[in-house]
Design a protein around this motif. Structure first.
Motif, PDB file in Angstrom:
ATOM      1  N   LEU A   1       0.836  -1.209   0.000  1.00  0.00           N
ATOM      2  CA  LEU A   1       0.000   0.000   0.000  1.00  0.00           C
ATOM      3  C   LEU A   1       0.868   1.255   0.000  1.00  0.00           C
ATOM      4  N   TRP A   2       2.038   1.175   0.610  1.00  0.00           N
ATOM      5  CA  TRP A   2       2.947   2.320   0.656  1.00  0.00           C
ATOM      6  C   TRP A   2       3.692   2.486  -0.667  1.00  0.00           C
ATOM      7  N   GLN A   3       4.049   1.340  -1.286  1.00  0.00           N
ATOM      8  CA  GLN A   3       4.883   1.360  -2.485  1.00  0.00           C
ATOM      9  C   GLN A   3       4.086   1.737  -3.736  1.00  0.00           C
ATOM     10  N   ALA A   4       2.859   1.278  -3.821  1.00  0.00           N
ATOM     11  CA  ALA A   4       2.105   1.384  -5.077  1.00  0.00           C
ATOM     12  C   ALA A   4       1.968   2.814  -5.604  1.00  0.00           C
ATOM     13  N   PRO A   5       1.659   3.803  -4.763  1.00  0.00           N
ATOM     14  CA  PRO A   5       1.495   5.155  -5.315  1.00  0.00           C
ATOM     15  C   PRO A   5       2.777   5.706  -5.940  1.00  0.00           C
ATOM     16  N   GLN A   6       3.927   5.186  -5.500  1.00  0.00           N
ATOM     17  CA  GLN A   6       5.203   5.695  -6.018  1.00  0.00           C
ATOM     18  C   GLN A   6       5.604   5.045  -7.332  1.00  0.00           C
ATOM     19  N   LEU A   7       4.975   3.930  -7.671  1.00  0.00           N
ATOM     20  CA  LEU A   7       5.375   3.168  -8.852  1.00  0.00           C
ATOM     21  C   LEU A   7       4.142   2.895  -9.726  1.00  0.00           C
ATOM     22  N   PRO A   8       3.783   3.864 -10.569  1.00  0.00           N
ATOM     23  CA  PRO A   8       2.570   3.685 -11.373  1.00  0.00           C
ATOM     24  C   PRO A   8       2.672   2.565 -12.394  1.00  0.00           C
ATOM     25  N   ASN A   9       3.892   2.095 -12.686  1.00  0.00           N
ATOM     26  CA  ASN A   9       4.057   1.004 -13.664  1.00  0.00           C
ATOM     27  C   ASN A   9       4.043  -0.360 -12.990  1.00  0.00           C
ATOM     28  N   MET A  10       3.695  -0.409 -11.705  1.00  0.00           N
ATOM     29  CA  MET A  10       3.665  -1.696 -11.020  1.00  0.00           C
ATOM     30  C   MET A  10       2.224  -2.140 -10.791  1.00  0.00           C
ATOM     31  N   TYR A  11       1.959  -3.397 -11.168  1.00  0.00           N
ATOM     32  CA  TYR A  11       0.675  -4.060 -10.910  1.00  0.00           C
ATOM     33  C   TYR A  11       0.924  -5.158  -9.876  1.00  0.00           C
ATOM     34  N   PHE A  12      -0.124  -5.679  -9.313  1.00  0.00           N
ATOM     35  CA  PHE A  12       0.020  -6.619  -8.200  1.00  0.00           C
ATOM     36  C   PHE A  12      -0.936  -7.789  -8.402  1.00  0.00           C
ATOM     37  N   ASP A  13      -0.494  -8.980  -7.962  1.00  0.00           N
ATOM     38  CA  ASP A  13      -1.482 -10.055  -7.962  1.00  0.00           C
ATOM     39  C   ASP A  13      -1.809 -10.478  -6.535  1.00  0.00           C
ATOM     40  N   THR A  14      -2.945 -11.191  -6.436  1.00  0.00           N
ATOM     41  CA  THR A  14      -3.526 -11.509  -5.128  1.00  0.00           C
ATOM     42  C   THR A  14      -3.185 -12.921  -4.690  1.00  0.00           C
ATOM     43  N   CYS A  15      -2.261 -13.588  -5.389  1.00  0.00           N
ATOM     44  CA  CYS A  15      -2.084 -14.991  -5.039  1.00  0.00           C
ATOM     45  C   CYS A  15      -1.359 -15.120  -3.712  1.00  0.00           C
TER      46      CYS A  15
ATOM     47  N   GLY B   1      -7.664 -10.280   8.211  1.00  0.00           N
ATOM     48  CA  GLY B   1      -7.283  -8.873   8.167  1.00  0.00           C
ATOM     49  C   GLY B   1      -7.772  -8.122   6.936  1.00  0.00           C
ATOM     50  N   PHE B   2      -8.657  -8.729   6.130  1.00  0.00           N
ATOM     51  CA  PHE B   2      -9.368  -8.046   5.045  1.00  0.00           C
ATOM     52  C   PHE B   2      -8.446  -7.355   4.022  1.00  0.00           C
ATOM     53  N   PRO B   3      -7.498  -8.100   3.401  1.00  0.00           N
ATOM     54  CA  PRO B   3      -6.560  -7.457   2.477  1.00  0.00           C
ATOM     55  C   PRO B   3      -7.230  -6.863   1.235  1.00  0.00           C
ATOM     56  N   ILE B   4      -8.234  -7.551   0.680  1.00  0.00           N
ATOM     57  CA  ILE B   4      -8.867  -7.047  -0.544  1.00  0.00           C
ATOM     58  C   ILE B   4      -9.612  -5.740  -0.235  1.00  0.00           C
ATOM     59  N   GLU B   5     -10.337  -5.744   0.863  1.00  0.00           N
ATOM     60  CA  GLU B   5     -11.042  -4.535   1.261  1.00  0.00           C
ATOM     61  C   GLU B   5     -10.064  -3.374   1.464  1.00  0.00           C
ATOM     62  N   ARG B   6      -8.910  -3.683   2.066  1.00  0.00           N
ATOM     63  CA  ARG B   6      -7.918  -2.623   2.329  1.00  0.00           C
ATOM     64  C   ARG B   6      -7.381  -2.022   1.036  1.00  0.00           C
ATOM     65  N   VAL B   7      -6.999  -2.869   0.080  1.00  0.00           N
ATOM     66  CA  VAL B   7      -6.391  -2.308  -1.123  1.00  0.00           C
ATOM     67  C   VAL B   7      -7.422  -1.532  -1.947  1.00  0.00           C
ATOM     68  N   VAL B   8      -8.638  -2.036  -2.006  1.00  0.00           N
ATOM     69  CA  VAL B   8      -9.654  -1.317  -2.784  1.00  0.00           C
ATOM     70  C   VAL B   8      -9.939   0.035  -2.136  1.00  0.00           C
ATOM     71  N   ALA B   9     -10.006   0.063  -0.823  1.00  0.00           N
ATOM     72  CA  ALA B   9     -10.291   1.326  -0.132  1.00  0.00           C
ATOM     73  C   ALA B   9      -9.134   2.308  -0.274  1.00  0.00           C
ATOM     74  N   GLU B  10      -7.900   1.814  -0.207  1.00  0.00           N
ATOM     75  CA  GLU B  10      -6.759   2.721  -0.152  1.00  0.00           C
ATOM     76  C   GLU B  10      -6.135   3.015  -1.515  1.00  0.00           C
ATOM     77  N   LEU B  11      -6.217   2.040  -2.458  1.00  0.00           N
ATOM     78  CA  LEU B  11      -5.540   2.229  -3.743  1.00  0.00           C
ATOM     79  C   LEU B  11      -6.484   2.165  -4.936  1.00  0.00           C
ATOM     80  N   GLY B  12      -7.691   1.683  -4.723  1.00  0.00           N
ATOM     81  CA  GLY B  12      -8.586   1.473  -5.854  1.00  0.00           C
ATOM     82  C   GLY B  12      -8.458   0.066  -6.384  1.00  0.00           C
ATOM     83  N   ASP B  13      -9.191  -0.223  -7.457  1.00  0.00           N
ATOM     84  CA  ASP B  13      -9.320  -1.611  -7.904  1.00  0.00           C
ATOM     85  C   ASP B  13      -8.679  -1.874  -9.259  1.00  0.00           C
TER      86      ASP B  13
END
Ligand SMILES: [Zn+2]
Lengths: 263, 262
Positions: free
Chosen positions: B182-196, B202-214
């Motif tokens: 969550l900290w790294q993603a805004p600094q690196l717009p060319n980086m995508y992430f997978d959920t595997c 701790g609700f990781p999907i909810e966290r990333v959608v709320a903080e970074l979008g989908d």
């Protein structure tokens, strides 16, 4: 549909949470209902605040007792808390929780306690617990933690052979799994909880093969989950149904001295 | 397992891993895709394969990936190749052979099983070679406690090659890694992430959608690393996020990034 054979060993309540919030007793019961979990071992959330020192701890233990009394059919077992940073008085509170309050054991998250599992500050607490027959110590472990490294649980289990220990969250990743298998080989007085386990690489099947079904316990980690993927993990595991029943509740009923009514 | 989503899996491996004693042949992979209701997948070599013949072994591994795509283009429409940093500069032509000649979408690395760290000079050389191919993608596995593939090491590559698109694999493995992501993603717009291999608490999907979008997270199963049911899929299907977010994470984002037509 609640499954009467399930006894979830890993459910925390934050007793200072507002009534109805996800981690209040009512919220925890709602989440258990949503997952079909009939009964659970209740313990206070280890990250409770301690502005009043041992009195804060005592309030948690009193609240745990009240919750168990209020919902005996849902929480047949309750655990208390104790703090290694509370010194001699911390040990007295541990003893009170296990005797006067009749709680079945204690839960420790040593990253929160700030003291290692095998540190000198833990000795008075474990010594106090060892005077109470049947007491169970639920201790969080984590492969990369300084304070709750799995080997430290092995040290205290060896030192306290009369106590039974549960390694909470014992299979979070493959390194942790390997450490748990190693602990199991060394110490017969440690049981292992599936809460927060990795869900790939056949965690349940491997635990049964390498540790034996009779020391593996289902735990949900409610309220840190809304849906227990680990209950599903146990249900779909490629193991004998007898072993599955032990993991889902039979072992926990035996460990905590409950009747084997469901079997 | 049935559901009404278009599911594209960005993380499926073919082959036998010497490091983790896991193996999946093409038939096994197809069966596991079916069991989980996954329509199609991005296929890459299983990490940690034996390579007694060095670069020749790697070439054979990549040829098997290409053959799987050619046999099942509807199930494995996009593929990634292995290139071993320990093979040094002589490995560079394999970048051009796979991504250039054989139509691979990019490369896949798992540095914990490759001996050299993600930010090793040889990795920069390989990624530079990859960046010469338009629209290429670099998939790198990361693990927060690793010495060889810590997320910051992967981030260094992404920062050095801003025109290249990166997929940071299993970026939500535990609470520390999720927080780092969550900290790294805004600094690196060319980086995508997978959920595997995500944490299941701790609700990781909810966290990333709320903080970074989908729009930068993609479902990955890690097939064949489970007997059949993929609980990472359950994690997304049961997450408390808008249905449109689930559609993007389960398939839409992958179709866009890898240019996979519906
Ligand atoms: Zn992988």
């Amino acid at each position: 549909m609640p499954d009467p054979t399930v006894l979830d060993v890993h459910v925390h309540v934050a007793f200072d949470a507002p009534t109805g919030s996800a981690d209040s007793v009512e919220g925890v019961l709602r989440t258990m209902d949503a997952n079909g979990i009939d009964t659970a071992v209740l313990s206070p959330s280890p990250s409770y605040e301690t502005p009043l020192g041992v009195r804060s701890t005592a309030a948690q233990n009193d609240a745990a007792r009240r919750a168990v009394d209020a919902w005996p059919d849902r929480f047949p077992v309750g655990l208390g808390v104790a703090e290694p940073r509370h010194g001699r008085r911390g040990a007295d509170e541990a003893h009170r929780a296990l005797t006067e309050l009749g709680l079945s054991g204690l839960v420790f998250d040593n990253d929160v306690c700030g003291q290692p599992i095998d540190g000198d500050a833990m000795r008075p607490l474990l010594d106090a617990a060892a005077t109470v027959p049947g007491a169970v110590m639920a201790v969080f472990t984590m492969a990369y933690s300084v304070l709750r490294s799995p080997f430290r649980l092995g040290v205290v289990a060896r030192r306290n052979p009369s106590l039974r220990f549960v390694s909470f969250n014992a299979f979070m990743d493959i390194t942790h799994e390997a450490a748990s298998v190693d602990l199991a080989e060394r110490q017969p007085n440690i049981w292992f909880d599936l809460a927060c386990a990795k869900t790939q690489l056949s965690t349940v099947e491997r635990a049964v093969q390498q540790i034996g079904a009779d020391r593996i316990l289902f735990g949900s980690a409610i309220p840190d989950v809304a849906r227990s993927h680990h209950l599903e993990m146990v249900r779909v595991a490629d193991i004998d149904d007898d072993d599955r029943a032990l993991i889902l509740g039979g072992n926990a009923r035996r460990l905590f001295g409950l009747e084997e009514a469901a079997r | 397992m049935t559901n009404h989503y278009d599911i594209v899996d960005v993380h499926v491996h073919l082959g036998a891993s010497a490091a983790l004693s896991v193996a999946g042949g093409v038939d096994d992979l197809l069966r596991k895709l079916d069991v989980n209701g996954i329509g199609c997948a991005v296929l890459s070599p299983i990490p940690g394969q034996e390579d007694p013949d060095g670069i020749e072994s790697t070439r054979a591994v990549n040829d098997a990936i290409a053959a799987a795509r050619d046999a099942h283009p509807d199930r494995f429409p996009r593929i990634l190749a292995a290139v071993e940093p320990r093979h040094g500069a002589p490995a560079l032509p394999e970048v051009d052979r796979t991504v250039g000649d054989l139509g691979f979408s990019g490369l896949s690395f798992h540095n914990d099983f490759q001996g050299f760290p993600a930010d090793h000079p040889t990795m920069f050389t390989i990624i530079e070679r990859l960046a010469a191919h338009p629209s290429a993608i670099a998939q790198l596995h990361s693990a927060i406690h690793s010495w060889l593939e810590a997320p910051f090491q992967v981030g260094k590559l992404a920062a050095a090659f801003p025109e290249l698109r990166f997929v940071n694999a299993h970026a939500l493995m535990d609470p520390t890694q999720t927080s780092y992501t969550l900290w790294q993603a805004p600094q690196l717009p060319n980086m995508y992430f997978d959920t595997c291999v995500s944490q299941k608490y701790g609700f990781p999907i909810e966290r990333v959608v709320a903080e970074l979008g989908d729009d930068r997270f993609m479902f990955g199963s890690d097939i064949p690393y489970m007997r059949d049911r993929c609980l990472d899929l359950d994690l997304i299907l049961h997450a408390d996020v808008p249905d449109e977010s689930k559609r993007r994470i389960l398939g839409g984002n992958a179709r866009r990034l890898f240019d996979i037509p519906e």
